[in-house]
Design a protein around this motif. Structure first.
Motif, PDB file in Angstrom:
ATOM      1  N   GLU A 233       1.194  -1.592  -0.065  1.00 37.95           N
ATOM      2  CA  GLU A 233      -0.183  -0.098   0.165  1.00 37.95           C
ATOM      3  C   GLU A 233       1.024   1.189  -0.121  1.00 37.95           C
ATOM      4  N   LYS A 335       0.734  -3.039   9.490  1.00 38.13           N
ATOM      5  CA  LYS A 335       1.877  -3.470   9.479  1.00 38.13           C
ATOM      6  C   LYS A 335       2.229  -4.485  10.393  1.00 38.13           C
ATOM      7  N   ASP A 355      -8.025  -7.569  18.137  1.00 42.26           N
ATOM      8  CA  ASP A 355      -8.493  -6.179  17.184  1.00 42.26           C
ATOM      9  C   ASP A 355     -10.178  -5.666  17.600  1.00 42.26           C
ATOM     10  N   ARG A 356      -9.338  -3.931  17.833  1.00 41.47           N
ATOM     11  CA  ARG A 356     -11.682  -3.735  17.713  1.00 41.47           C
ATOM     12  C   ARG A 356     -12.216  -3.614  16.690  1.00 41.47           C
TER      13      ARG A 356
HETATM   14  O1  DWN Z   1      -1.348   3.883   5.875  1.00 43.99           O
HETATM   15  C1  DWN Z   1      -2.592   3.242   5.803  1.00 43.99           C
HETATM   16  C2  DWN Z   1      -2.187   3.172   8.366  1.00 43.99           C
HETATM   17  C3  DWN Z   1      -2.290   5.083   8.364  1.00 43.99           C
HETATM   18  O2  DWN Z   1      -3.107   2.702   8.447  1.00 43.99           O
HETATM   19  C4  DWN Z   1      -2.763   2.245   5.885  1.00 43.99           C
HETATM   20  N1  DWN Z   1      -2.075   1.789   4.683  1.00 43.99           N
HETATM   21  C5  DWN Z   1      -3.204   0.634   6.832  1.00 43.99           C
HETATM   22  C6  DWN Z   1      -3.410   1.245   8.386  1.00 43.99           C
HETATM   23  O3  DWN Z   1      -1.856   0.722   8.818  1.00 43.99           O
HETATM   24  P1  DWN Z   1      -1.917   0.264   9.897  1.00 43.99           P
HETATM   25  O4  DWN Z   1      -3.683  -0.825   9.937  1.00 43.99           O
HETATM   26  O5  DWN Z   1      -1.089  -0.647  10.932  1.00 43.99           O
HETATM   27  O6  DWN Z   1      -2.230   1.040  11.395  1.00 43.99           O
HETATM   28  P2  DWN Z   1      -2.496   1.132  12.594  1.00 43.99           P
HETATM   29  O7  DWN Z   1      -3.412   2.278  12.891  1.00 43.99           O
HETATM   30  O8  DWN Z   1      -1.394   0.798  13.059  1.00 43.99           O
HETATM   31  O9  DWN Z   1      -3.140  -0.407  13.209  1.00 43.99           O
HETATM   32  C7  DWN Z   1      -3.804  -0.100  13.914  1.00 43.99           C
HETATM   33  C8  DWN Z   1      -4.527  -1.741  14.531  1.00 43.99           C
HETATM   34  O10 DWN Z   1      -4.764  -1.865  15.708  1.00 43.99           O
HETATM   35  C9  DWN Z   1      -6.335  -1.733  13.656  1.00 43.99           C
HETATM   36  O11 DWN Z   1      -6.676  -2.559  13.368  1.00 43.99           O
HETATM   37  C10 DWN Z   1      -6.990  -0.614  14.863  1.00 43.99           C
HETATM   38  C11 DWN Z   1      -6.547  -1.533  16.636  1.00 43.99           C
HETATM   39  N2  DWN Z   1      -6.346  -1.349  17.150  1.00 43.99           N
HETATM   40  C12 DWN Z   1      -7.345  -1.870  18.055  1.00 43.99           C
HETATM   41  O12 DWN Z   1      -7.424  -3.453  18.288  1.00 43.99           O
HETATM   42  N3  DWN Z   1      -7.263  -1.066  19.381  1.00 43.99           N
HETATM   43  C13 DWN Z   1      -6.167   0.156  17.350  1.00 43.99           C
HETATM   44  C14 DWN Z   1      -5.991   1.042  18.703  1.00 43.99           C
HETATM   45  C15 DWN Z   1      -5.219   2.399  18.660  1.00 43.99           C
HETATM   46  C16 DWN Z   1      -6.853   0.506  19.817  1.00 43.99           C
HETATM   47  O13 DWN Z   1      -7.050   0.764  20.746  1.00 43.99           O
END
Ligand code: DWN
Length: 421
Positions: A233, A335, A355-356
């Protein structure tokens, strides 16, 4: 530097069609190769587990002409941001707070009101534009992912469920929809037609408007060994120097830049039609020149550092398993997919990931097929250790999982180096 660079990089496959995504020069040199990897946001259903999983080469190269870091392979966007794309920004409370603060700042600085128009490129589920809706400021989202676009509409955010292109920009301009503010967070690095995307911004932005763009900063990626933020991506990995060069090609100007901690280290760019560059930009460009970010040897040992981190994390997980410990993971993050595939962490080590995001529950991680559950499973199963794949939100996750911790659970934070807290 006494080390032969030949050890670290090799010219990109000599092929006429591999040219820099920004300046179109063909002098690209690969300095990090993650092999053939699955699509990081293609979480698998039970049915898909029985089918071959698409994999694509993931090689990172440096352009000797404009210093842009980029991957060589372009996976068709329709495959990446497909109907099942399940990244919803609103499930990260820290990201929502960050976005709300940004909107408040912009509304005040640009004196926006009911006669203004704000457009967001890659508006996802309305995580940011919802705050403009709350303020009664007209806005429009543009996002190709069906699920997030539908969720945005449910928040009252008008959304075009399509890819943003120069052609769409011209169509909107023809309808009188030019923007006082264009937001574009974590999207510029995602688009195959980088120059066309920038030209679309130029077309859509009012004469006195501002484009406010957030993007991961390649300096933080290297400084903190964030190799897991490399995936299909993310086609480009920008420095301020490379960004300045990209926008100038199209008579747009990077007037101001702020460094942010979000997503492991990002930049917030303020781009206008007028060239009024502040010290914030020139200072970072000077720092980058002093560091050598505009030269290949700055990246020459990145591959070794990633390999060392891989070995260190493998060793830690193997030791814990040899002690009979149970290990789960937190955050079915894009990631996270890169990390578990590059480090090669199988289901024999990690029992499940939580995951949430409801849309990810019942699915499986790309490449390693770990099952994804609701976070409540942590308290039900109480694994001994929790590998934090969404390490960029670690403070928030530790705060949120106090009960798991109170009951003796420990966290493994993999980046910038594996440690247990
Ligand atoms: O560039 C990108 C970034 C900004 O977001 C996209 N191409 C894809 C995505 O990458 P990512 O999935 O590595 O981003 P996040 O935001 O680091 O993903 C966090 C994951 O963790 C999500 O699936 C949501 C989850 N989460 C959770 O379950 N509980 C996140 C938090 C903060 C929580 O409290």
């Amino acid at each position: 530097m006494g080390i032969s660079l030949a050890r670290y990089w090799r010219p990109a496959m000599q092929s006429n069609d591999i040219k820099c995504r920004s300046c179109k020069h063909s002098d690209l040199k690969v300095f990090f190769d993650l092999g053939d990897t699955p699509l990081v946001d293609r979480f698998l259903t039970e049915e898909q587990l029985k089918q071959p999983e698409p994999r694509y080469p993931l090689q990172v190269a440096f352009c000797s002409n404009c210093s842009l870091v980029q991957i060589l392979k372009t996976v068709p966007p329709e495959e990446v941001f497909c109907d099942a794309y399940s990244y919803y920004s609103s499930f990260s409370p820290a990201l929502l707070r960050h976005s709300e603060e940004n909107v408040h700042e912009i509304v005040a600085e640009e004196k926006l009101d009911g006669d203004s128009l704000v457009i967001e490129l890659a508006s996802n589920d309305g995580y940011l534009l919802q705050y403009y809706v709350q303020k009664g400021i007209p806005c429009l989202g543009i996002d190709p992912a069906n699920g997030p676009a539908k969720a945005a509409e449910e928040k009252g955010v008008p959304t075009l469920n399509t890819f943003f292109t120069k052609k769409l920009a011209e169509q909107l301009k023809g309808e009188g929809k030019t923007a006082d503010v264009i937001h574009g967070n974590n999207v510029l690095a995602h688009v195959a037609d980088t120059n066309g995307f920038v030209l679309g911004i130029k077309t859509l932005l009012k004469e006195n408007g501002v484009a406010v763009i957030e993007i991961p900063y390649v300096r933080d990626l290297v400084d903190h060994c964030e190799f897991d933020t490399i995936y299909h991506e993310h086609l480009c990995y920008f420095s301020v120097s490379a960004l300045d060069s990209l926008f100038r090609q199209h008579q747009l100007y990077l007037n101001e830049v702020k460094r942010l901690s979000i997503h492991g280290g990002s930049l917030r760019l303020y781009i206008r039609h007028q060239n009024n560059q502040s010290d914030s930009v020139t200072k970072l460009i000077e720092e980058e020149r002093a560091l050598g970010i505009d030269r290949l040897d700055y990246f020459s040992n990145f591959s070794d550092r990633a390999r060392e981190l891989k070995s260190s994390l493998q060793g830690l997980l193997t030791e814990l398993k040899s002690e009979g410990k149970t290990i789960a993971a937190y955050g079915a993050a894009a990631k996270g997919s890169t990390l578990i595939n590059y480090v090669d962490i199988g289901k024999n080590v990690i029992d499940f990931v939580v995951d949430r995001t409801p849309h990810k529950h019942g699915l499986h991680m790309p490449g390693k097929y770990w099952p994804i559950f609701r976070t409540e499973k942590l308290i039900d199963d109480q694994p001994d250790y929790l590998l934090i794949l969404a390490w960029n939100f670690v403070e928030e996750i530790l705060e949120q999982q106090q009960e798991y911790r109170r009951k003796g659970g420990k966290f493994i934070i993999p980046i910038p180096e594996p440690k247990i807290v």
